[in-house]
Design an enzyme around this catalytic site. Structure first.
Site, mmCIF file in Angstrom:
data_model
loop_
_atom_site.group_PDB
_atom_site.id
_atom_site.type_symbol
_atom_site.label_atom_id
_atom_site.label_comp_id
_atom_site.label_asym_id
_atom_site.label_seq_id
_atom_site.Cartn_x
_atom_site.Cartn_y
_atom_site.Cartn_z
ATOM 1 N N HIS A 77 0.826 -1.206 0.000
ATOM 2 C CA HIS A 77 0.000 0.000 0.000
ATOM 3 C C HIS A 77 0.864 1.262 0.000
ATOM 4 O O HIS A 77 0.559 2.240 -0.686
ATOM 5 C CB HIS A 77 -0.922 -0.027 1.213
ATOM 6 C CG HIS A 77 -1.720 1.210 1.402
ATOM 7 N ND1 HIS A 77 -1.563 2.045 2.482
ATOM 8 C CD2 HIS A 77 -2.679 1.787 0.628
ATOM 9 C CE1 HIS A 77 -2.392 3.067 2.372
ATOM 10 N NE2 HIS A 77 -3.083 2.940 1.264
ATOM 11 N N GLU A 80 2.118 1.804 -3.413
ATOM 12 C CA GLU A 80 1.030 2.336 -4.245
ATOM 13 C C GLU A 80 1.009 3.860 -4.176
ATOM 14 O O GLU A 80 0.863 4.551 -5.196
ATOM 15 C CB GLU A 80 -0.309 1.761 -3.782
ATOM 16 C CG GLU A 80 -1.527 2.380 -4.462
ATOM 17 C CD GLU A 80 -2.709 2.510 -3.531
ATOM 18 O OE1 GLU A 80 -3.265 3.624 -3.449
ATOM 19 O OE2 GLU A 80 -3.066 1.517 -2.887
ATOM 20 N N HIS A 81 1.145 4.408 -2.964
ATOM 21 C CA HIS A 81 1.194 5.863 -2.815
ATOM 22 C C HIS A 81 2.395 6.455 -3.553
ATOM 23 O O HIS A 81 2.284 7.484 -4.226
ATOM 24 C CB HIS A 81 1.279 6.228 -1.334
ATOM 25 C CG HIS A 81 -0.029 6.227 -0.627
ATOM 26 N ND1 HIS A 81 -0.581 7.358 -0.068
ATOM 27 C CD2 HIS A 81 -0.921 5.229 -0.396
ATOM 28 C CE1 HIS A 81 -1.738 7.062 0.494
ATOM 29 N NE2 HIS A 81 -1.967 5.775 0.314
ATOM 30 N N GLU A 157 -3.867 8.022 7.307
ATOM 31 C CA GLU A 157 -4.908 7.203 6.702
ATOM 32 C C GLU A 157 -5.267 6.032 7.611
ATOM 33 O O GLU A 157 -6.441 5.708 7.801
ATOM 34 C CB GLU A 157 -4.427 6.682 5.339
ATOM 35 C CG GLU A 157 -5.456 5.876 4.572
ATOM 36 C CD GLU A 157 -4.946 5.453 3.212
ATOM 37 O OE1 GLU A 157 -5.428 4.424 2.702
ATOM 38 O OE2 GLU A 157 -4.062 6.133 2.655
#
Length: 470
Positions: A77, A80-81, A157
């Site tokens: 993840h 991904e950012h 997040e």
């Protein structure tokens, strides 16, 4: 998230709502999907849909949280950012600015079995975004001054989506309790202690290990010519060399010896109950009938106002304000058959749990009626036909099936297999899999709210296994 939605609504729904986790189901997909494999191993899937002048372009990588190990949970993840923080050709943020100037929309998502990137754009610009994806597949530029701010975004997040959301926190801890050494026990977004220890080198190593054409699937759906799309894929991706992929070690879950239970104390207005049973999926079951029968069983329990939970527990006994049941056959490894409920003000958790288990045991003790079975089967099929209205959802379904290893052609068999499920099949799988020895029970014990606590959701929306946004 950089001010964007955390994950598209479709992907959030796919993560839990059982009618939406299954693939599109029509003969059109069987006849119209065009598949090609480039010499470097890249898979390309194209589906022409000319009903609107738009195109969904997706790139899926066969890597997600299930590939991670302790110490770097959530790194898929995080990467991904970082895919939006610059490459050799594009400055940080420029990728998104170009798509915005072209009138398109884009985002990304990470799951347990995959990481994906997509754009929905006008038919005149699909090749532009395809070329951009090819460029960052090979030439991502990771920089420390971009990494540190993005790391703070990911930490925030996690706080917003998990730690400040009691239902999500409960589900995360339930998964960790249900699975000891199975990778689905780790959260997609990662544990905070691991996130805080990420380095730029961790991200580079993950990119170098998994972001190769022979570990990717390109999906294009919309107002396109399939032959032209495949030619463009060869032009833009064809020269990227295949990579040496790591050999996955088997991670067989330690056999469960009895029911497991946890209680999570968190600030919340209402208590919350979740139960999950270890269950096979299409990739792990000997007979696909079992997987489809479990999917129908979830629908019998909770699939609208006519389902058993709604009739018997919500409206009938008025024990719950909301209920949910979920099973997905489409994952790389064994998963959980999940049910959840929020009790009404006058209902204690023991009474609610007993009522839910009574409905599960009813599946085991008596065959479902022909009329009820037919209704549930029709609902599943109808919901999937409805999804054809979106090029993005069609692209998602094709990419998800191909990436998890089921294969996109499973969509062609879906209607037939749902209709083939019998009452005896449902009774058999309920008796085999929905047993106490496979069960984990998680209870949210609400603690007093302070002035800064977030509002509690009004309905049951357990968070699924997808993290997204940029």
């Amino acid at each position: 998230m950089r001010g964007r939605k955390w994950v598209p609504a479709l992907l959030a729904a796919l993560a839990f709502a059982w009618p939406l986790v299954v693939p599109a189901t029509t003969a059109e997909i069987e006849s119209d999907v065009v598949e090609a494999t480039l010499e470097n191993g890249l898979t390309v899937l194209v589906l022409e849909d000319r009903r609107a002048p738009v195109v969904a372009n997706m790139v899926w990588y066969r890597v997600g949280s299930a590939d991670e190990h302790s110490g770097i949970t959530g790194i898929s993840h995080m990467l991904e950012h970082m895919m939006f923080r610059g490459s050799e050709q594009y400055e940080p943020g420029e990728f998104s600015r170009v798509i915005s100037r072209l009138g398109g929309r884009e985002n990304a998502f990470t799951g347990r079995d995959y990481t994906g990137y997509f754009q929905v754009i006008g038919r005149d610009h699909w090749e532009t975004v395809m070329a951009m994806e090819a460029e960052r597949m090979q030439h991502l530029k990771l920089q420390e001054d971009e990494f540190r701010p993005e790391l703070n975004v990911v930490k925030e997040e996690r706080r917003l989506r998990v730690e400040d959301q009691p239902n999500a926190l409960l589900r995360e801890q339930m998964m960790a309790t249900a699975f000891f050494n199975h990778p689905y026990g780790n959260p997609v977004i990662g544990w905070m202690s691991d996130i805080e220890a990420y380095t730029l080198e961790d991200n580079q190593a993950w990119y170098d290990r998994y972001y190769h054409p022979n570990n990717a699937v390109v999906v294009v759906v919309g107002d396109v010519d399939a032959e032209r799309v495949i030619a463009a894929a060869r032009e833009h991706f064809g020269d990227i060399p295949a990579g040496e992929l790591p050999v996955a070690k088997p991670r067989t879950e330690t056999p469960q010896q009895g029911e497991r239970r946890i209680t999570v104390e968190a600030r919340a207005e209402l208590p919350y109950l979740m139960m999950g049973w270890k269950a096979p999926v299409l990739n792990t079951v000997d007979d696909p009938v079992d997987a489809y029968a479990l999917l129908v069983a979830a629908g019998i329990l909770d699939s609208g106002e006519a389902s058993r939970f709604a009739r018997e527990i919500v409206r009938g006994a008025e024990l719950a304000g909301a209920t949910s049941a979920r099973y997905s056959a489409f994952s790389r490894l064994d998963d959980l058959f999940l049910i959840a409920a929020v009790p009404t003000a006058d209902t204690d958790m023991d009474t609610l749990e007993a009522a839910l288990l009574e409905q599960v045991e009813r599946l085991q003790d008596e065959p479902v009626s022909a009329s009820e079975l037919e209704r549930v089967q029709a609902r599943v099929i109808a919901s999937e036909i409805y999804q054809r209205d979106s090029v993005r959802s069609q692209a998602f379904q094709l990419g998800m099936l191909e990436t998890v290893g089921v294969g996109w052609r499973e969509s062609d068999r879906f209607v037939e297999r749902v209709r083939a499920v019998t009452a005896e099949d449902v009774q058999r799988v309920a008796g085999e899999y929905l047993v106490p020895q496979r069960r984990t029970v998680a209870i949210l014990d609400p603690q007093p709210l302070d002035g800064d606590a977030p509002p509690e959701p009004a309905s049951v929306q357990p968070h699924g296994d997808t993290a997204g946004g940029m």
